[in-house]
Design a protein around this motif. Structure first.
Motif, short mmCIF file in Angstrom:
data_model
loop_
_atom_site.label_atom_id
_atom_site.label_comp_id
_atom_site.label_asym_id
_atom_site.label_seq_id
_atom_site.Cartn_x
_atom_site.Cartn_y
_atom_site.Cartn_z
N GLU A 187 -11.96 0.48 -1.32
CA GLU A 187 -11.89 -0.03 0.04
C GLU A 187 -12.96 0.62 0.91
O GLU A 187 -13.52 1.66 0.57
CB GLU A 187 -10.51 0.27 0.65
CG GLU A 187 -9.34 -0.26 -0.13
CD GLU A 187 -9.23 -1.78 -0.11
OE1 GLU A 187 -9.90 -2.41 0.74
OE2 GLU A 187 -8.49 -2.34 -0.94
N THR A 207 -8.88 -5.02 -1.46
CA THR A 207 -10.18 -5.68 -1.37
C THR A 207 -10.73 -5.97 -2.76
O THR A 207 -11.14 -7.09 -3.07
CB THR A 207 -11.17 -4.80 -0.59
OG1 THR A 207 -10.66 -4.59 0.73
CG2 THR A 207 -12.54 -5.45 -0.51
N SER A 223 0.83 -1.21 0.00
CA SER A 223 0.00 0.00 0.00
C SER A 223 0.86 1.26 0.00
O SER A 223 1.85 1.34 0.73
CB SER A 223 -0.92 0.02 1.22
OG SER A 223 -1.66 1.23 1.26
N SER A 261 -7.87 -0.46 3.35
CA SER A 261 -8.02 -1.92 3.42
C SER A 261 -7.99 -2.41 4.87
O SER A 261 -7.06 -2.10 5.62
CB SER A 261 -6.90 -2.60 2.64
OG SER A 261 -6.90 -4.00 2.87
N PRO A 262 -8.98 -3.20 5.28
CA PRO A 262 -8.99 -3.72 6.65
C PRO A 262 -8.07 -4.93 6.83
O PRO A 262 -7.79 -5.33 7.96
CB PRO A 262 -10.45 -4.11 6.86
CG PRO A 262 -10.95 -4.44 5.49
CD PRO A 262 -10.22 -3.53 4.55
N THR A 263 -7.58 -5.48 5.71
CA THR A 263 -6.78 -6.71 5.79
C THR A 263 -5.31 -6.49 5.45
O THR A 263 -4.50 -7.39 5.65
CB THR A 263 -7.35 -7.77 4.84
OG1 THR A 263 -7.22 -7.30 3.49
CG2 THR A 263 -8.81 -8.06 5.15
N GLY A 264 -4.97 -5.31 4.91
CA GLY A 264 -3.60 -5.09 4.46
C GLY A 264 -3.37 -5.54 3.04
O GLY A 264 -2.25 -5.46 2.52
N ALA A 265 -4.44 -6.02 2.38
CA ALA A 265 -4.38 -6.44 0.98
C ALA A 265 -5.53 -5.77 0.24
O ALA A 265 -6.54 -5.40 0.85
CB ALA A 265 -4.49 -7.96 0.87
#
Length: 237
Positions: free
Chosen positions: A215, A226, A184, A220-224
């Motif tokens: 997002e 979406t 990111s 992004s809530p996951t670090g990847a």
């Protein structure tokens, strides 16, 4: 570099007209402009756009303290004089009409110089020659964001073609050529111009592409990513 890409050509032409495309990149662009009609058309388009912008700029009235400093630096007054009463030679004092004309002309000249210096400072602050550029476009090949990669940051312009998503954020990513996880670079504003810091990893990995995802608010809530919406490649200058 593929100069036939309309988005890239438009971005380079705008930098060229502004005077912020410098060094070897500017020389290459000038050589191409001589023999390529599309490049000439792009330059003419941006010249017309910026000329319209220039005529619409509202005059700026400098603060009184600026006028006083200008008069002092030009020798119209001394440190011991009242800065509101510049000294004028006897010859000029004896010619009221000439004195009035001189004041008008010198005032206009100083004002013009001040305004030009402000404009130049704003342009030189906001626009610096990039090392590489990237342009994100939609399916209709309309530019959404242009990204100028500079020494310490990414200078990004969003356009009116971008679909605004108030309930979401767009996020910018590096896609490593190694096949590793996307990295990111931060959230993209949905209007105007802005900068993002350029992390060290930007110059440490081989970049296959840049990508934009949609997002939830905050990123992004996951670090990847979406959902990836757009990808593009970097063009070195």
């Amino acid at each position: 570099m593929n100069y036939t890409q309309s988005e890239l050509l438009s971005s380079l032409a705008s930098e060229y007209v502004l005077g912020t495309l410098r060094g070897p990149a500017r020389h290459r662009f000038e050589s191409l402009k001589v023999k390529d009609a599309k490049v000439q058309d792009a330059v003419q388009y941006w010249e017309s756009q910026l000329n319209v912008m220039a005529t619409s700029i509202k005059p700026i009235e400098p603060p009184a303290r600026v006028w006083k400093k200008i008069e002092l630096s030009l020798g119209f007054v001394s440190n011991s004089d009242d800065l509101t009463n510049p000294r004028v030679s006897n010859e000029i004092r004896e010619q009221p009409s000439a004195n009035k004309s001189w004041k008008v002309i010198s005032g206009l000249a100083v004002a013009a110089s001040f305004i030009l210096s402000v404009m130049f400072y704003q342009f030189s602050t906001d626009f610096k020659s990039p090392n590489s550029v990237a342009v994100f476009a939609n399916a209709e090949q309309q530019t959404l964001w242009s990204v100028d990669v500079r020494k310490d940051n990414l200078f990004i312009r969003s356009t009116q073609n971008l679909a605004k998503r108030p309930a979401n954020d767009y996020e910018l990513w590096i896609v490593p050529a190694s096949g590793g996880a996307p990295i990111s670079l931060g959230l993209l504003q949905q209007e105007g111009t802005f900068t993002l810091p350029k992390p060290r990893v930007f110059d440490e990995v081989e970049i296959a592409a840049l990508a934009v995802s949609i997002e939830p608010k905050g990123g992004s809530p996951t670090g990847a990513p979406t959902e990836v919406l757009f990808t593009t490649q970097l063009a070195l200058l």
